[in-house]
Motif scaffolding. Sequence first.
Motif, short mmCIF file in Angstrom:
data_model
loop_
_atom_site.label_atom_id
_atom_site.label_comp_id
_atom_site.label_asym_id
_atom_site.label_seq_id
_atom_site.Cartn_x
_atom_site.Cartn_y
_atom_site.Cartn_z
N PRO A 39 7.31 -0.26 10.08
CA PRO A 39 6.33 -1.34 9.82
C PRO A 39 5.91 -2.09 11.07
O PRO A 39 5.39 -3.18 10.98
CB PRO A 39 7.12 -2.26 8.89
N ILE A 57 10.92 4.94 5.81
CA ILE A 57 10.51 3.55 6.02
C ILE A 57 8.99 3.47 6.03
O ILE A 57 8.39 2.60 5.41
CB ILE A 57 11.10 3.01 7.33
N ARG A 58 8.36 4.42 6.69
CA ARG A 58 6.91 4.39 6.77
C ARG A 58 6.29 4.49 5.39
O ARG A 58 5.25 3.89 5.11
CB ARG A 58 6.42 5.54 7.65
N GLY A 59 6.93 5.28 4.52
CA GLY A 59 6.36 5.44 3.19
C GLY A 59 6.56 4.23 2.30
O GLY A 59 5.98 4.17 1.22
N THR A 60 7.35 3.28 2.72
CA THR A 60 7.69 2.17 1.82
C THR A 60 7.08 0.84 2.24
O THR A 60 6.60 0.10 1.41
CB THR A 60 9.22 2.01 1.75
N LEU A 61 7.12 0.55 3.52
CA LEU A 61 6.91 -0.83 3.92
C LEU A 61 5.50 -1.11 4.40
O LEU A 61 4.89 -0.29 5.08
CB LEU A 61 7.89 -1.20 5.04
N PRO A 62 4.98 -2.30 4.06
CA PRO A 62 3.75 -2.74 4.70
C PRO A 62 4.03 -3.25 6.12
O PRO A 62 5.18 -3.43 6.50
CB PRO A 62 3.25 -3.86 3.78
#
Lengths: 207, 397, 210, 386
Positions: free
Chosen positions: B241, B320-325
Amino acid sequence: MVGEGILKGMAETARNFFGSYFRKDRLTTVQYPEQRDPPIEAARSFPFLVYDGEDWQQGMRCVACQICEKECPPKCIFIEKSKDKKPDANGKPQFFPATFNIDISVCMSCQICVEVCPFDAIKMDVVTDLSSGDRFGGLLLDRQRLAKSDQYYNSIHPTEAAAVDARLAAERARQEAKAKAAAEAKSAADAKLAAVTQAQPEIGGPR
Amino acid sequence: MTHLALLAQQLDQIFVLAAHWLLSDLPAALQPLCSAILSVAAIIIVFATLFAITTWLERKGLGRMQNRYGPNRVGPFGLLQPIADGVKSLTKEDIVPITADHAVHFLAPVLLVAASFMGFAVLPIGRNMVLVNLNAGVLYFFAIGSMMELAVFMAGWSSRSKYSLLGAMRAIAQMISYEVPLVLASIVVIMQAGSLSTVSIVDLQASYTGIWPHWFVFTPWGFAGFILFMIAATAESNRSPFDLPEGESEIIAGYYTEYSGFKFALFFLGEYIGMFATSGMAITLFLGGWSAPFSFLTWVPSYVWFFAKLLAIISVFIWIRGTLPRLRMDQLMNLAWEFMLPMALFNLFTAGLWHFLAAGSLRWLVCSTMVVVPCILLSRGLKHKKKFQVRTYHYSQ
Amino acid sequence: MNLEAIKSELEAAVPGCRLELVANPSPSGQHSLRIDSAHAVAVALTLRDAPGLRFDLCSNVTGIDWPGKQTTEKVKLHKLVDGTQQEVEELRTTTTPGSLEVVYHLFSIEKKHGPIVLRMSTIDRDANVHLPSLTPVWRSAELQEREIFDLFGVVFDGHPDLRRLLMWDEFVDHPMRRDYVGPDDYEYEPTAHDEVLRRANQHLSEGGGR
Amino acid sequence: MNTIADPTAQPELEPLSETSKEQLLEIAMGPQHPSTHGVFRMNVVLDGEHVVRLKPVFGYLHRNHEKIAESETYLGSMPYTDRLDYMCPITNNWAYALAVEKLAGIQVPERAEYLRVIVGELTRLQNHACLIGFLMQDMGASGTPLMYAFREREKILDLFESLTGARMMCNYMRFGGCRVDLPAGWLDQAKIVVAGFPRFLDEFEQLLVGNEILMDRTQEVGVLSRELAVSAGISGPMARASGVDYDIRKVDHYSIYDRFAFRVPLGSHGDVYDRFMVRLLEMRESVSILEQAMRDIPAGPIVDPKMKVRGFRPKPGEAYGRIEAPKGELGFYLISDGSPNPYRYRVRPPSLINLTVLEDLCVGRNVADIVTILGSIDIVLGEVDR
């Protein structure tokens, strides 16, 4: 504690990651050219002209009344009425479209032409792969390319087509009954006339 | 048994032996140079391939997380997708803005890629597999790492585009801020190892108590250091993020807005290679480098462990990239200066204490407390200042 | 709410204002109130702030173009023709100037009533197209009045930022006016016929197009 | 004049001095920008990353919808309304049909009202889900929430396709009812989709609601006060997030909404997080409306039998009809002069009017906040520019 929400979110994406391997509702993609969704009966793409029988020119239901041309919101229909008449499915002489063009690059598939047509002559197709390299020729559909048979119509919209066919058959039956009644009345009148003329031969002859 | 052990050892050293065999006929004066060239070529090929695999893995992984297939058209399982992407970017038109500073505009991606590759010189990929065993290896690594900032700023400045400039400014601010906790987090390892050499740091971790390895991550200060290092590494490599410098929803593509074609691909390459390098450093410092996680697995070749660990870290990055703004600039700075930096400083103290306390459960207890308590306090401070909370809502009557 | 009551309340609150009820024959029954431009802001403020009214939501602002009508009639005149007084029939055209009208639909969020429809008209369509802006009363009129300025050409005095909204700044005409003639730089249409075809051909023969 | 309330007036911005001008950066966000939701443009003046000025520029998608409608029959405009807010065509149809029905005094049969409510609430579900997805996309969430939203939207669009024949350009409403009746099995299919929707919402909440980064990015960002919201005519979820208790479904009692039990969630802060949460909560209410409507739907005709497709000429007069569209108050103002074409046809576009306060919300914030605020307003350029 900071990070709790982040961890919850990461658990959710992980669940989706693994779920996508095992659950159909998590992986809804349809691999398009190989797989296709079952055809949807109500679907509509662009209009076509229905004809009865084998010969599209003979069986064309359209009588070039030009209502759809007037009602078409983006004005993508262009019709030229014929000079002569040809018999329609009921044998009644009718005009027919000498030119019937639909520019499907202008058409917005709104189905209003279908709704306003009093002759059930124009219906919506379901074909979508109509892309063409030729903007003007390829997307301007003429009479011949628009004409599709009633069987085809029955195959893509079975429920709707059955209703239309029933309505048309009823109409035809009504027409025939009317014609028959008229013929009977005419023959009766003829007979009566003949009887009258026979009974009063001395008057005879129209004045 | 000894036969198998010998086989395992030979398998472990196969690349080293192969290089020796290949170069054995060369004159002795040429051997060091040729050996270096060979190793550099190997590093470039291996990590460029890893880049290709990672892009595929990332797209597949993100796809699955988002309930779609990801690339699956080119080759089996879409495996040839990276090649297709490469061909595409090679054949694309290379556009340089008229007002751009052409020389710098050209040099920026080259420098980025070169700098990111140079970091691998000191990373021990396997047993005896390191290009140069510098005795200031860690120092060298961070020095090279800061060259990437220069490349990024060159790109942003030379493009003469407002978005590029905004992106470059963000990148500079972010990378410099996060370099401090990055270095501070790794100092604990250097304190413990007493050496800046990456090889000796790994060697120190490659011993076992029972089946358990002596990785630094399995100590309170090492664990905290590892987490801090990874957060800072994410920010250093501009990953979500912390992908503000190229935050596509805000400033188009940040500093490489004005790049296209192969130069654009070079930026991608540089970023991923940089990510591998920092992840490799994290592995070297905290995760025992090439050493096996359990003593009974030491027969598996050492380089396999290194790459397995690398892939694991990459997978976490993708997750992490797939989850967080994305964070905002000021939040990013707050995190760096109000949480990461004090935490890293506390951690230094903890590591020192660990060194002087006698081994035993008391040491564990004290040092764990010294990690957990500041962490809670600092995060409470972060949260308290913002007053953010999950809210409850009322309905109209 | 009864529009008559509102009218009398407004007349009491704003002395000198001229209000006129405009009946709406449609089944919707949304009758409207024509207000004069001199007292428009005062009336609007009363509508917004008077405790019984509280029309705090100006939902919709519409511009309407009523072009002038030309009526031609035959008139009999006494004229001197060839020296003699004769009765001559002559065509006389009278032109009513037409107007631009702005309609505001107001609702009350506080009292949950509405709509009340306000109308304002300009004097004609060319020179006197000024109307007071109600943006200082209701911010929601800001963009909508800009749009009316853009598409109809009503100039709102007191508007904080009166620029074109949808058309580009260099554009000269007002496209929503009913006598607006569109440019004939049509894209070639294969189904073009009748008027469109005639204009396209004319355009092409004049060397238009790109 | 002195009663003009301060919080609702245009913000008094300090004039830019000559020296400060040299240090400011003016950038054009849009019309080609990844997160302006279409061809929208904002001329932003920045001081570092701080927004000093923001002027929205409209009209890149302008096609003079209202002028086109003046040359179409009343029915001919119906497919054009699909293209206003192309995310939710059915509610556009509905608002237009409602206005014409008011204008001509047409009654709608009961079954048609139920059909309208069902498709309208389905539209609201898919619009809100996608909006939240887009908002997260604007915040840089790599599209994951968006993809989940699209996954659910697909199911609803499939329902629309099997009912109306088109996924997005539905053209479903007619004056006095609906165009087609439900095909066999549609209601069961819809019940399955609606029953599965809360599970998706749970997932969404799990993924987003407690996320610290999201809270940090959205709370206290883009705060819209209640006074300004009322004065600027803000409608829909955006107004309700600012605490304005105004839902046209409750206020106007149009259609048959007073038969359903549902609640209207209200925010108290008026920031981006509230706008996001209000939409999330509204979806739950929509699900409950849908369950009630699908349970109670009666049999009967679906269109006023007196209405004919062709030759519709309402008597002279005018009417303003409005509904609670997913984006806000969507109204149609029609003036008839007795001819087959409307004399004046006006759309009250909620997206455009909600943009009135864009500058007020953005000034003083960061570049990153602009896209979040814009995303939380929920605009569709087809409707903004018309």
